[in-house]
Scaffold this motif. Structure first.
Motif, mmCIF file in Angstrom:
data_model
loop_
_atom_site.group_PDB
_atom_site.id
_atom_site.type_symbol
_atom_site.label_atom_id
_atom_site.label_comp_id
_atom_site.label_asym_id
_atom_site.label_seq_id
_atom_site.Cartn_x
_atom_site.Cartn_y
_atom_site.Cartn_z
ATOM 1 N N LEU A 138 9.104 55.867 -19.764
ATOM 2 C CA LEU A 138 7.812 55.166 -19.682
ATOM 3 C C LEU A 138 7.949 53.645 -19.833
ATOM 4 O O LEU A 138 6.943 52.940 -19.786
ATOM 5 N N GLN A 139 9.156 53.160 -20.030
ATOM 6 C CA GLN A 139 9.342 51.716 -20.230
ATOM 7 C C GLN A 139 9.412 51.029 -18.863
ATOM 8 O O GLN A 139 10.493 50.758 -18.329
ATOM 9 N N LEU A 140 8.244 50.747 -18.307
ATOM 10 C CA LEU A 140 8.127 50.298 -16.921
ATOM 11 C C LEU A 140 8.838 48.979 -16.641
ATOM 12 O O LEU A 140 9.255 48.732 -15.505
ATOM 13 N N GLU A 141 8.968 48.133 -17.676
ATOM 14 C CA GLU A 141 9.608 46.835 -17.448
ATOM 15 C C GLU A 141 11.088 46.987 -17.101
ATOM 16 O O GLU A 141 11.716 46.040 -16.615
ATOM 17 N N ASN A 142 11.664 48.178 -17.323
ATOM 18 C CA ASN A 142 13.075 48.388 -17.002
ATOM 19 C C ASN A 142 13.286 48.849 -15.563
ATOM 20 O O ASN A 142 14.430 49.007 -15.124
ATOM 21 N N PHE A 143 12.190 49.088 -14.829
ATOM 22 C CA PHE A 143 12.297 49.577 -13.457
ATOM 23 C C PHE A 143 12.184 48.420 -12.462
ATOM 24 O O PHE A 143 11.729 47.333 -12.805
ATOM 25 N N PRO A 156 10.479 46.353 -9.396
ATOM 26 C CA PRO A 156 9.055 46.124 -9.133
ATOM 27 C C PRO A 156 8.425 47.212 -8.260
ATOM 28 O O PRO A 156 7.291 47.634 -8.512
ATOM 29 N N ALA A 157 9.147 47.696 -7.249
ATOM 30 C CA ALA A 157 8.597 48.713 -6.351
ATOM 31 C C ALA A 157 8.340 50.024 -7.100
ATOM 32 O O ALA A 157 7.273 50.637 -6.959
ATOM 33 N N LYS A 158 9.305 50.446 -7.914
ATOM 34 C CA LYS A 158 9.145 51.690 -8.661
ATOM 35 C C LYS A 158 8.048 51.546 -9.710
ATOM 36 O O LYS A 158 7.238 52.453 -9.914
ATOM 37 N N ARG A 159 8.019 50.397 -10.370
ATOM 38 C CA ARG A 159 6.996 50.140 -11.393
ATOM 39 C C ARG A 159 5.600 50.199 -10.784
ATOM 40 O O ARG A 159 4.698 50.840 -11.332
ATOM 41 N N ASN A 160 5.408 49.558 -9.647
ATOM 42 C CA ASN A 160 4.100 49.554 -8.987
ATOM 43 C C ASN A 160 3.694 50.948 -8.524
ATOM 44 O O ASN A 160 2.515 51.317 -8.582
ATOM 45 N N SER A 161 4.677 51.712 -8.074
ATOM 46 C CA SER A 161 4.397 53.077 -7.628
ATOM 47 C C SER A 161 3.922 53.951 -8.789
ATOM 48 O O SER A 161 2.950 54.709 -8.654
ATOM 49 N N ILE A 162 4.584 53.822 -9.943
ATOM 50 C CA ILE A 162 4.199 54.598 -11.125
ATOM 51 C C ILE A 162 2.817 54.181 -11.611
ATOM 52 O O ILE A 162 1.966 55.019 -11.935
ATOM 53 N N LEU A 163 2.576 52.877 -11.639
ATOM 54 C CA LEU A 163 1.279 52.382 -12.105
ATOM 55 C C LEU A 163 0.153 52.855 -11.197
ATOM 56 O O LEU A 163 -0.931 53.220 -11.667
ATOM 57 N N ALA A 164 0.408 52.865 -9.890
ATOM 58 C CA ALA A 164 -0.620 53.287 -8.944
ATOM 59 C C ALA A 164 -0.954 54.765 -9.101
ATOM 60 O O ALA A 164 -2.113 55.171 -8.967
#
Length: 211
Positions: free
Chosen positions: A45-50, A52-60
């Protein structure tokens, strides 16, 4: 997401069936808090370690579940009322671990729990020494483990100072405590930075300052 749904179900059950004086179960509540913090701090769940593309996909798709569970932990803590003292100092470490997660809104919503712990212990005993001893002890190991940053130090200082100044009985001891923790954090962060730097020129100076 399924784990989050289950944890929220546990929370509802706890508040409905295991919160009143006759039905309160300390171990169940302890288990809830430790489970929720473990969920919040897990690597996946630590999104800052992903990227940008993967982080945005998870957030969406899922949003930031850390903020969701953090708000639940905060609400569950405040629902304890007079029972809070039974979780001090035991819950200081897990709450500290949660607030150190580098997500701004999560930090803003959960750092005030520390003041509530201080206030709770102070009203019972006239001091918050057990809380203070525990947070100083745990802070050392958490920062050494790579957690904490300049933003955290500034938020911790500004939020707790503001809280303490709104309660006359805690204004002076609270200010002294916040200054102590802020200075310790600053030295721990300096020391960590130097130890991770190939240039060790200032390592002895940082060690002396920390000691």
């Amino acid at each position: 997401r399924e784990f989050l749904r289950a944890i929220n179900h546990f929370a509802t059950t706890l508040t409905e069936m295991f919160l009143s004086d006759s039905d309160f179960e300390l171990q169940l509540w302890n288990n809830y808090f430790h489970l929720a913090v473990a969920f919040l701090t897990q690597d996946s769940l630590q999104l800052e370690n992903f990227s940008p593309a993967k982080r945005n996909s998870i957030l969406a798709k899922y949003g930031d579940m850390r903020a969701t569970i953090g708000a639940s932990i905060r609400d569950m803590w405040y629902s304890l009322g007079q029972r809070k003292i039974e979780f001090i100092p035991g819950m200081v470490g897990p709450i500290l671990e949660m607030t150190l997660v580098p997500e701004l809104e999560l930090r803003k919503s959960t750092i005030p729990i520390f003041f509530d712990m201080m206030l709770c212990e102070h009203r019972l005993s006239g001091s918050f020494s057990r809380f203070e001893d525990e947070i100083l002890r745990r802070l050392d190991s958490e920062v050494e483990g790579g957690r904490g940053d300049e933003q955290y130090m500034q938020l911790f200082k500004s939020i707790l100072l503001s809280c303490c100044q709104s309660h006359p009985e805690l204004a002076k001891p609270g200010e002294d405590f916040v200054r102590l923790v802020s200075e310790l954090l600053e030295r721990l962060l300096d020391y960590r930075a130097v130890m991770n730097d190939e240039n060790k020129t200032y390592s002895m100076s940082c060690t002396v300052n920390l000691l």
